[in-house]
Design a protein around this motif. Structure first.
Motif, PDB file in Angstrom:
ATOM      1  N   ILE A   1     -38.657 -74.122  84.845  1.00 39.42           N
ATOM      2  CA  ILE A   1     -40.092 -74.397  84.947  1.00 39.42           C
ATOM      3  C   ILE A   1     -40.297 -75.070  86.282  1.00 39.42           C
ATOM      4  CG2 ILE A   1     -40.038 -76.992  84.154  1.00 39.42           C
ATOM      5  CD1 ILE A   1     -42.651 -76.204  82.972  1.00 39.42           C
ATOM      6  N   PRO A   2     -41.276 -74.511  87.408  1.00 37.45           N
ATOM      7  CA  PRO A   2     -41.535 -74.873  88.452  1.00 37.45           C
ATOM      8  C   PRO A   2     -41.653 -76.568  88.327  1.00 37.45           C
ATOM      9  CG  PRO A   2     -42.890 -73.333  88.091  1.00 37.45           C
ATOM     10  CD  PRO A   2     -42.333 -73.452  86.649  1.00 37.45           C
ATOM     11  N   PHE A   3     -40.694 -77.311  89.396  1.00 42.50           N
ATOM     12  CA  PHE A   3     -40.524 -78.631  89.104  1.00 42.50           C
ATOM     13  C   PHE A   3     -40.623 -79.084  90.705  1.00 42.50           C
ATOM     14  CE2 PHE A   3     -36.950 -81.861  88.978  1.00 42.50           C
ATOM     15  CZ  PHE A   3     -37.937 -83.058  88.527  1.00 42.50           C
ATOM     16  N   LEU A   4     -41.473 -80.124  90.790  1.00 40.73           N
ATOM     17  CA  LEU A   4     -41.731 -80.944  92.268  1.00 40.73           C
ATOM     18  C   LEU A   4     -41.508 -82.480  91.794  1.00 40.73           C
ATOM     19  CD1 LEU A   4     -42.953 -80.202  94.753  1.00 40.73           C
ATOM     20  CD2 LEU A   4     -45.322 -80.968  93.965  1.00 40.73           C
ATOM     21  N   PRO A   5     -40.123 -82.619  92.407  1.00 44.76           N
ATOM     22  CA  PRO A   5     -39.646 -84.031  92.219  1.00 44.76           C
ATOM     23  C   PRO A   5     -39.998 -84.937  93.365  1.00 44.76           C
ATOM     24  CG  PRO A   5     -37.737 -82.770  92.673  1.00 44.76           C
ATOM     25  CD  PRO A   5     -39.102 -81.869  92.655  1.00 44.76           C
ATOM     26  N   GLY A   6     -40.373 -86.125  92.995  1.00 46.16           N
ATOM     27  CA  GLY A   6     -40.438 -87.209  94.437  1.00 46.16           C
ATOM     28  C   GLY A   6     -39.462 -87.363  95.161  1.00 46.16           C
ATOM     29  N   ILE A   7     -39.402 -87.508  96.575  1.00 44.70           N
ATOM     30  CA  ILE A   7     -38.348 -87.902  97.270  1.00 44.70           C
ATOM     31  C   ILE A   7     -38.664 -88.894  98.295  1.00 44.70           C
ATOM     32  CG2 ILE A   7     -36.888 -85.794  97.036  1.00 44.70           C
ATOM     33  CD1 ILE A   7     -38.743 -86.493 100.163  1.00 44.70           C
ATOM     34  N   ALA A   8     -38.078 -89.931  98.401  1.00 36.51           N
ATOM     35  CA  ALA A   8     -38.479 -90.880  99.548  1.00 36.51           C
ATOM     36  C   ALA A   8     -37.454 -91.033 100.727  1.00 36.51           C
ATOM     37  CB  ALA A   8     -38.680 -92.217  98.772  1.00 36.51           C
ATOM     38  N   ASN A   9     -36.396 -90.406 100.655  1.00 43.53           N
ATOM     39  CA  ASN A   9     -35.372 -90.677 101.649  1.00 43.53           C
ATOM     40  C   ASN A   9     -34.369 -89.133 102.023  1.00 43.53           C
ATOM     41  OD1 ASN A   9     -33.202 -90.974  99.740  1.00 43.53           O
ATOM     42  ND2 ASN A   9     -34.120 -92.939  99.470  1.00 43.53           N
ATOM     43  N   ALA A  10     -33.562 -89.233 102.798  1.00 38.54           N
ATOM     44  CA  ALA A  10     -32.695 -88.192 103.166  1.00 38.54           C
ATOM     45  C   ALA A  10     -31.567 -88.054 101.682  1.00 38.54           C
ATOM     46  CB  ALA A  10     -31.898 -88.138 104.244  1.00 38.54           C
ATOM     47  N   GLY A  11     -31.300 -89.032 101.137  1.00 42.61           N
ATOM     48  CA  GLY A  11     -30.340 -89.065  99.991  1.00 42.61           C
ATOM     49  C   GLY A  11     -30.829 -88.162  98.909  1.00 42.61           C
ATOM     50  N   ASP A  12     -32.070 -88.617  98.694  1.00 46.34           N
ATOM     51  CA  ASP A  12     -32.911 -87.905  97.461  1.00 46.34           C
ATOM     52  C   ASP A  12     -32.889 -86.464  97.787  1.00 46.34           C
ATOM     53  OD1 ASP A  12     -33.737 -90.568  96.610  1.00 46.34           O
ATOM     54  OD2 ASP A  12     -35.501 -90.588  97.260  1.00 46.34           O
ATOM     55  N   ILE A  13     -33.090 -86.112  99.123  1.00 44.78           N
ATOM     56  CA  ILE A  13     -33.432 -84.649  99.328  1.00 44.78           C
ATOM     57  C   ILE A  13     -32.161 -83.932  99.009  1.00 44.78           C
ATOM     58  CG2 ILE A  13     -33.942 -82.894 101.193  1.00 44.78           C
ATOM     59  CD1 ILE A  13     -36.048 -84.978 102.581  1.00 44.78           C
ATOM     60  N   MET A  14     -31.033 -84.551  99.369  1.00 48.40           N
ATOM     61  CA  MET A  14     -29.718 -83.941  99.321  1.00 48.40           C
ATOM     62  C   MET A  14     -29.474 -83.844  97.995  1.00 48.40           C
ATOM     63  SD  MET A  14     -28.221 -85.925 102.750  1.00 48.40           S
ATOM     64  CE  MET A  14     -26.272 -85.732 102.289  1.00 48.40           C
ATOM     65  N   ARG A  15     -29.717 -85.109  97.348  1.00 47.14           N
ATOM     66  CA  ARG A  15     -29.574 -84.874  95.757  1.00 47.14           C
ATOM     67  C   ARG A  15     -30.301 -83.541  95.173  1.00 47.14           C
ATOM     68  NH1 ARG A  15     -31.955 -88.777  93.335  1.00 47.14           N
ATOM     69  NH2 ARG A  15     -31.120 -89.938  94.908  1.00 47.14           N
ATOM     70  N   GLY A  16     -31.534 -83.374  95.640  1.00 44.08           N
ATOM     71  CA  GLY A  16     -32.165 -82.255  95.098  1.00 44.08           C
ATOM     72  C   GLY A  16     -31.554 -80.838  95.537  1.00 44.08           C
ATOM     73  N   LEU A  17     -31.266 -80.720  96.835  1.00 42.08           N
ATOM     74  CA  LEU A  17     -30.603 -79.500  97.315  1.00 42.08           C
ATOM     75  C   LEU A  17     -29.400 -79.193  96.606  1.00 42.08           C
ATOM     76  CD1 LEU A  17     -31.076 -80.236 101.264  1.00 42.08           C
ATOM     77  CD2 LEU A  17     -32.088 -78.384  99.713  1.00 42.08           C
ATOM     78  N   ASP A  18     -28.730 -80.346  96.135  1.00 45.26           N
ATOM     79  CA  ASP A  18     -27.359 -80.185  95.427  1.00 45.26           C
ATOM     80  C   ASP A  18     -27.816 -79.306  94.121  1.00 45.26           C
ATOM     81  OD1 ASP A  18     -25.702 -81.123  96.903  1.00 45.26           O
ATOM     82  OD2 ASP A  18     -25.221 -82.998  95.975  1.00 45.26           O
ATOM     83  N   LEU A  19     -29.268 -79.674  93.424  1.00 46.71           N
ATOM     84  CA  LEU A  19     -29.357 -78.985  92.088  1.00 46.71           C
ATOM     85  C   LEU A  19     -30.164 -77.732  92.463  1.00 46.71           C
ATOM     86  CD1 LEU A  19     -30.968 -82.164  90.494  1.00 46.71           C
ATOM     87  CD2 LEU A  19     -28.830 -80.970  89.827  1.00 46.71           C
ATOM     88  N   GLY A  20     -30.199 -77.236  93.766  1.00 49.93           N
ATOM     89  CA  GLY A  20     -30.894 -76.056  93.974  1.00 49.93           C
ATOM     90  C   GLY A  20     -32.273 -76.102  94.155  1.00 49.93           C
ATOM     91  N   LEU A  21     -32.863 -77.438  94.345  1.00 46.87           N
ATOM     92  CA  LEU A  21     -34.209 -77.593  94.632  1.00 46.87           C
ATOM     93  C   LEU A  21     -34.634 -77.771  96.111  1.00 46.87           C
ATOM     94  CD1 LEU A  21     -34.734 -80.443  91.765  1.00 46.87           C
ATOM     95  CD2 LEU A  21     -35.290 -78.172  91.794  1.00 46.87           C
ATOM     96  N   THR A  22     -35.756 -77.291  96.549  1.00 45.90           N
ATOM     97  CA  THR A  22     -36.123 -77.046  97.920  1.00 45.90           C
ATOM     98  C   THR A  22     -37.711 -77.438  98.125  1.00 45.90           C
ATOM     99  OG1 THR A  22     -36.618 -74.840  97.400  1.00 45.90           O
ATOM    100  CG2 THR A  22     -34.459 -75.349  98.627  1.00 45.90           C
ATOM    101  N   HIS A  23     -38.230 -77.678  96.984  1.00 52.23           N
ATOM    102  CA  HIS A  23     -39.714 -78.368  97.313  1.00 52.23           C
ATOM    103  C   HIS A  23     -39.817 -79.504  96.645  1.00 52.23           C
ATOM    104  CE1 HIS A  23     -39.560 -74.032  98.028  1.00 52.23           C
ATOM    105  NE2 HIS A  23     -40.926 -73.972  98.462  1.00 52.23           N
ATOM    106  N   PHE A  24     -40.450 -80.474  97.443  1.00 51.04           N
ATOM    107  CA  PHE A  24     -40.519 -81.965  96.968  1.00 51.04           C
ATOM    108  C   PHE A  24     -41.793 -82.502  97.284  1.00 51.04           C
ATOM    109  CE2 PHE A  24     -35.972 -81.033  98.343  1.00 51.04           C
ATOM    110  CZ  PHE A  24     -35.369 -81.169  97.311  1.00 51.04           C
TER     111      PHE A  24
END
Ligand SMILES: O=C(O)C(=O)C[C@H](O)[C@H](O)COP(=O)(O)O
Length: 204
Positions: free
Chosen positions: A104-127
């Motif tokens: 399902i299209p998923f838009l998780p919140g991020i607030a710092n670089a670590g959050d983005i990197m955790r998302g990228l690890d999961l294949g997520l690119t839109h935050f």
């Protein structure tokens, strides 16, 4: 184009909705869609939220998602209610994995670089950049976006009609989220439609 990107490009603003009375759901969605805002985020902050999502799915042109999804149980309940996308204030591995698994299209919140990197690890690119203003505003997002050129954002939290255009001018920002479209307890649907039209006219 990923479904989440398509969704983020549908309208420049995603209204963040807190619905106390399920009877408001359909007229609210109709007013927002008539104004040109088709992508609607119903926050799971009220007992009426899941029924509101079910009701809004019947409104022609509406693309209805759930916001404030913070764990797997809420994710499942939101999907069962017919949610077409999921927004979360943050990102945990557990929720991220479950959303990816559910496709399902998923838009998780991020607030710092670590959050983005955790998302990228999961294949997520839109935050969602949250809380956008309190977290440093436009300078903070620009600095954060720098190292992550392929990542796209929806700033949310403190964004208003008169500041949205500044956020939308950032290349990696596809849309913004905000609760200003519908006031608490508001039932003036003509006014909501007018506000939505103003927001829809912002350049995305
Ligand atoms: O419920 C969620 O999942 C959230 O993350 C919070 C909302 O996105 C913000 O509360 C909207 O911010 P405002 O436009 O400043 O009201």
């Amino acid at each position: 184009m990923k479904p989440i990107e398509q969704l983020m490009r549908t309208a420049p603003v995603i209204p963040v909705l807190v619905i106390d009375d399920v009877n408001d759901a359909v007229p609210m969605a109709e007013a927002l869609v008539a104004g040109g805002l088709r992508v609607l985020e119903v926050t799971l902050r009220t007992p009426a939220a899941l029924d509101a999502i079910r009701a809004m799915r019947g409104v022609e042109g509406a693309i209805v998602g759930a916001g404030t999804v913070t764990n797997q149980d809420q994710l499942q309940a939101a999907i069962d209610a017919g949610s077409q996308f999921i927004v979360s204030p943050g990102l945990t591995d557990t929720l991220g994995r479950a959303a990816v698994r559910a496709e399902i299209p998923f838009l998780p919140g991020i607030a710092n670089a670590g959050d983005i990197m955790r998302g990228l690890d999961l294949g997520l690119t839109h935050f969602k950049f949250f809380p956008a203003e309190a977290n440093g505003g436009i300078p903070a997002l620009k600095a954060l976006a720098g190292p992550f050129g392929d990542v796209k954002f929806c700033p949310t939290g403190g964004v208003k009609q008169d500041t949205a255009a500044h956020w939308l001018a950032i290349e990696q920002v596809l849309c913004v989220g905000g609760s200003w479209l519908v006031g608490k307890g508001e039932r003036d649907w003509a006014e909501v439609e007018a506000r939505a039209a103003e927001a829809a006219a912002l350049a995305g």
